[in-house]
Design a protein around this motif. Structure first.
Motif, PDB file in Angstrom:
ATOM      1  N   GLY A 148       0.981  -1.351   0.013  1.00 39.41           N
ATOM      2  CA  GLY A 148       0.008   0.016   0.096  1.00 39.41           C
ATOM      3  C   GLY A 148       0.869   1.198  -0.162  1.00 39.41           C
ATOM      4  O   GLY A 148       0.105   2.477   0.521  1.00 39.41           O
ATOM      5  N   GLY A 149       1.953   1.326  -0.333  1.00 41.86           N
ATOM      6  CA  GLY A 149       3.133   2.405  -0.372  1.00 41.86           C
ATOM      7  C   GLY A 149       3.795   2.618   0.871  1.00 41.86           C
ATOM      8  O   GLY A 149       4.349   3.629   0.782  1.00 41.86           O
ATOM      9  N   VAL A 152       9.615  -2.154 -10.577  1.00 41.10           N
ATOM     10  CA  VAL A 152       8.524  -3.123 -10.637  1.00 41.10           C
ATOM     11  C   VAL A 152       8.002  -3.438 -12.155  1.00 41.10           C
ATOM     12  O   VAL A 152       7.407  -2.703 -12.615  1.00 41.10           O
ATOM     13  CB  VAL A 152       7.148  -2.625  -9.884  1.00 41.10           C
ATOM     14  CG1 VAL A 152       5.957  -3.781  -9.625  1.00 41.10           C
ATOM     15  CG2 VAL A 152       7.370  -2.078  -8.318  1.00 41.10           C
ATOM     16  N   GLU A 153       8.201  -4.697 -12.377  1.00 40.26           N
ATOM     17  CA  GLU A 153       7.957  -5.057 -13.642  1.00 40.26           C
ATOM     18  C   GLU A 153       7.897  -6.805 -13.690  1.00 40.26           C
ATOM     19  O   GLU A 153       8.262  -7.285 -12.947  1.00 40.26           O
ATOM     20  CB  GLU A 153       8.767  -4.763 -14.529  1.00 40.26           C
ATOM     21  CG  GLU A 153      10.288  -5.282 -14.497  1.00 40.26           C
ATOM     22  CD  GLU A 153      11.292  -4.702 -15.575  1.00 40.26           C
ATOM     23  OE1 GLU A 153      11.006  -3.565 -16.054  1.00 40.26           O
ATOM     24  OE2 GLU A 153      12.205  -5.222 -15.727  1.00 40.26           O
ATOM     25  N   LYS A 163      17.586  -2.231  -9.549  1.00 40.74           N
ATOM     26  CA  LYS A 163      17.597  -1.265 -10.822  1.00 40.74           C
ATOM     27  C   LYS A 163      18.190  -1.935 -12.228  1.00 40.74           C
ATOM     28  O   LYS A 163      17.963  -1.740 -13.271  1.00 40.74           O
ATOM     29  CB  LYS A 163      17.953   0.184 -10.520  1.00 40.74           C
ATOM     30  CG  LYS A 163      17.152   0.907  -9.866  1.00 40.74           C
ATOM     31  CD  LYS A 163      17.428   2.220  -9.538  1.00 40.74           C
ATOM     32  CE  LYS A 163      17.381   3.054 -10.794  1.00 40.74           C
ATOM     33  NZ  LYS A 163      17.702   4.498 -10.710  1.00 40.74           N
ATOM     34  N   ASP A 164      19.528  -2.552 -11.764  1.00 39.55           N
ATOM     35  CA  ASP A 164      20.163  -3.347 -13.018  1.00 39.55           C
ATOM     36  C   ASP A 164      19.487  -4.520 -13.412  1.00 39.55           C
ATOM     37  O   ASP A 164      20.252  -5.248 -14.146  1.00 39.55           O
ATOM     38  CB  ASP A 164      21.597  -3.363 -12.360  1.00 39.55           C
ATOM     39  CG  ASP A 164      21.915  -4.263 -11.023  1.00 39.55           C
ATOM     40  OD1 ASP A 164      20.891  -4.838 -10.629  1.00 39.55           O
ATOM     41  OD2 ASP A 164      22.847  -4.235 -10.661  1.00 39.55           O
ATOM     42  N   ARG A 165      18.410  -4.970 -12.658  1.00 43.79           N
ATOM     43  CA  ARG A 165      17.814  -6.245 -12.969  1.00 43.79           C
ATOM     44  C   ARG A 165      18.716  -7.339 -12.616  1.00 43.79           C
ATOM     45  O   ARG A 165      18.665  -8.546 -13.491  1.00 43.79           O
ATOM     46  CB  ARG A 165      17.331  -6.289 -14.583  1.00 43.79           C
ATOM     47  CG  ARG A 165      16.525  -5.058 -14.624  1.00 43.79           C
ATOM     48  CD  ARG A 165      15.910  -5.383 -16.150  1.00 43.79           C
ATOM     49  NE  ARG A 165      14.651  -4.155 -16.529  1.00 43.79           N
ATOM     50  CZ  ARG A 165      14.841  -2.960 -16.710  1.00 43.79           C
ATOM     51  NH1 ARG A 165      16.041  -2.622 -16.914  1.00 43.79           N
ATOM     52  NH2 ARG A 165      13.660  -2.383 -16.851  1.00 43.79           N
ATOM     53  N   THR A 213       7.773   1.948 -10.152  1.00 50.66           N
ATOM     54  CA  THR A 213       9.161   2.165  -9.609  1.00 50.66           C
ATOM     55  C   THR A 213       8.833   2.491  -7.919  1.00 50.66           C
ATOM     56  O   THR A 213       7.668   2.658  -7.532  1.00 50.66           O
ATOM     57  CB  THR A 213       9.805   3.413  -9.908  1.00 50.66           C
ATOM     58  OG1 THR A 213       9.004   4.414  -9.581  1.00 50.66           O
ATOM     59  CG2 THR A 213      10.220   3.334 -11.468  1.00 50.66           C
ATOM     60  N   SER A 214       9.750   1.976  -6.987  1.00 52.04           N
ATOM     61  CA  SER A 214       9.489   1.953  -5.443  1.00 52.04           C
ATOM     62  C   SER A 214      10.852   2.091  -4.792  1.00 52.04           C
ATOM     63  O   SER A 214      11.915   2.106  -5.565  1.00 52.04           O
ATOM     64  CB  SER A 214       8.530   0.871  -5.049  1.00 52.04           C
ATOM     65  OG  SER A 214       8.220   0.877  -3.895  1.00 52.04           O
ATOM     66  N   ILE A 215      10.686   1.916  -3.595  1.00 57.44           N
ATOM     67  CA  ILE A 215      11.879   2.004  -2.627  1.00 57.44           C
ATOM     68  C   ILE A 215      11.692   0.581  -1.712  1.00 57.44           C
ATOM     69  O   ILE A 215      10.895   0.403  -1.047  1.00 57.44           O
ATOM     70  CB  ILE A 215      11.873   3.055  -1.808  1.00 57.44           C
ATOM     71  CG1 ILE A 215      12.007   4.466  -2.766  1.00 57.44           C
ATOM     72  CG2 ILE A 215      12.909   2.970  -0.716  1.00 57.44           C
ATOM     73  CD1 ILE A 215      13.075   4.512  -3.261  1.00 57.44           C
TER      74      ILE A 215
END
Length: 404
Positions: free
Chosen positions: A71-72, A309-310, A317-319, A295-297
């Motif tokens: 929920g953020g 987020v995908e 970030k570098d997957r 995107t998130s933290i």
């Protein structure tokens, strides 16, 4: 005083079977499970709140014993608001109990999160029940850190963990790498203080895990993720943590059954070897769960890591690695159902009774049984959550789907 409630016309998921009938709830507890033939007339229940479940499933509430956020919000935010909003968010997806989980960080940040938890537990909130804190780290193998922050990874420190355990009775579980110097003594200390010792983020070999099991470790944290399998050292092969999880019957194994962390063949293999009694479904959800964020933290806003987020999962970030899931508990059930040939009653056991047993709360939670907490979830054939009750209190409902 809340009126007692009768759920009727339900497909009730019990410990070993699914039956039709009703469930009576009074004073926050399950008072009776009533067969359909005894509910031909509802006249005697005129003083009750009557809920027609419309032949949907009535299940024990889902229990998530490894969750970071949703929920953020993230529990590492260290605020009361974060705990309340995460508990409320996941209740909408069928979670009635959860174990807030930390990340590897500095001791001061852990204490901030622990203090917030203990403050929130003092008053009622409109969400999932909180069962205690799970400290994930910081005693991990650097080589298996995954998305854990390498700045804070270290060996078990007796002064640190003894002080935390003495000061915060809310710690109910701690995950560590058993091959580290001091990890066996750490596990023994956890067990002596009635804290669950779990294995995680580890490059141990089978022999290390055997020793750890004798020291009290009996749970595998997110099985397969950030742990060793078969390796070679000086040309010789060694079984790893995964093989130990299969071979040592004492171990329960957590599964991030979001359909991404573990592909279908591995989920089927775990089911075939460990069986439904030793499998525990978890979300390992981070703050983007229950949102549409791309995107998130991971962790706190001021000290966490940016993630993508995908593909239905959070990634660095570098997957190069996953960074926790964005799953909710209803998705776990759907994923396991897609495998086929696994009865729904067994899948529900993996997310209700098994985690209740692991967390030592099975006397009150984990099944639809007289005297237990009225933690109830109603869902349809697609596992879409319609209604969530926690200790007799309604915390989520879709009125369009249920007749009152």
């Amino acid at each position: 005083m809340t009126r007692p409630t009768l759920f009727y016309n339900a497909r009730i998921i019990l410990k070993d079977t699914i039956t039709e009938g009703g469930v009576l709830v009074e004073s926050g507890k399950i008072k009776a499970v009533i067969p359909t033939n005894e509910l031909s007339s509802l006249d005697k229940y005129e003083d009750y709140t009557l809920i027609d479940v419309n032949q949907q499933y009535l299940s024990p509430g889902f229990i998530d014993i490894h969750i970071h956020g949703g929920g953020g919000y993230d529990f590492m935010d260290g605020t009361e608001e974060a705990f309340i909003q995460i508990a409320k968010t996941h209740a909408g997806f069928g979670t009635t109990s959860l174990v807030p989980t930390t990340l590897t960080t500095m001791t001061e940040r852990l204490e901030e999160t622990l203090r917030s938890y203990e403050s929130v537990k003092k008053y009622a909130h409109d969400g999932a029940d909180l069962l205690g804190i799970h400290l994930e780290g910081p005693y991990f193998a650097m080589s298996q850190r995954g998305a854990q922050d390498p700045r804070y990874i270290r060996n078990p420190d007796p002064d640190e963990y003894k002080t935390l355990i003495a000061n915060y009775k809310s710690i109910v579980r701690w995950s560590a790498a058993p091959e580290l110097e001091g990890a066996l003594a750490f596990g023994q200390y956890l067990v002596a203080n009635d804290i669950i010792a779990a294995i995680a983020h580890t490059d141990a070999i089978y022999e290390d895990v055997e020793k750890a099991n004798r020291a009290g470790y009996n749970l595998m944290t997110h099985f397969y993720s950030a742990m060793s399998g078969v390796t070679r050292r000086d040309a010789f092969r060694y079984a790893g943590v995964v093989e130990a999880g299969y071979l040592i019957d004492d171990f329960d194994v957590e599964l991030i059954a979001d359909g991404v962390h573990l592909p279908d063949p591995l989920l089927k293999l775990i089911y075939k070897i460990k069986g439904p009694e030793k499998m525990v479904l978890i979300t390992d959800a981070m703050r983007a769960a229950g949102t549409s964020d791309t995107t998130s933290i991971l962790g706190s806003y001021d000290d966490g890591m940016e993630v993508l987020v995908e593909d239905g999962v959070a990634k660095l970030k570098d997957r190069t690695a996953f960074a926790g899931s964005v799953s909710t508990t209803d998705r776990l059930v759907r994923t396991m159902l897609k495998l086929g040939n696994i009865p729904l009653v067994e899948i529900i056991r993996m997310i209700t009774l098994n985690p209740a047993r692991v967390m030592k709360v099975e006397a009150d939670k984990g099944s639809i049984a007289i005297g237990k907490d009225a933690d109830i979830v109603i869902f349809d054939d697609r596992i879409q959550i319609q209604y969530t009750m926690v200790k007799g209190n309604v915390v989520y409902e879709r009125r369009s789907e249920i007749n009152f």
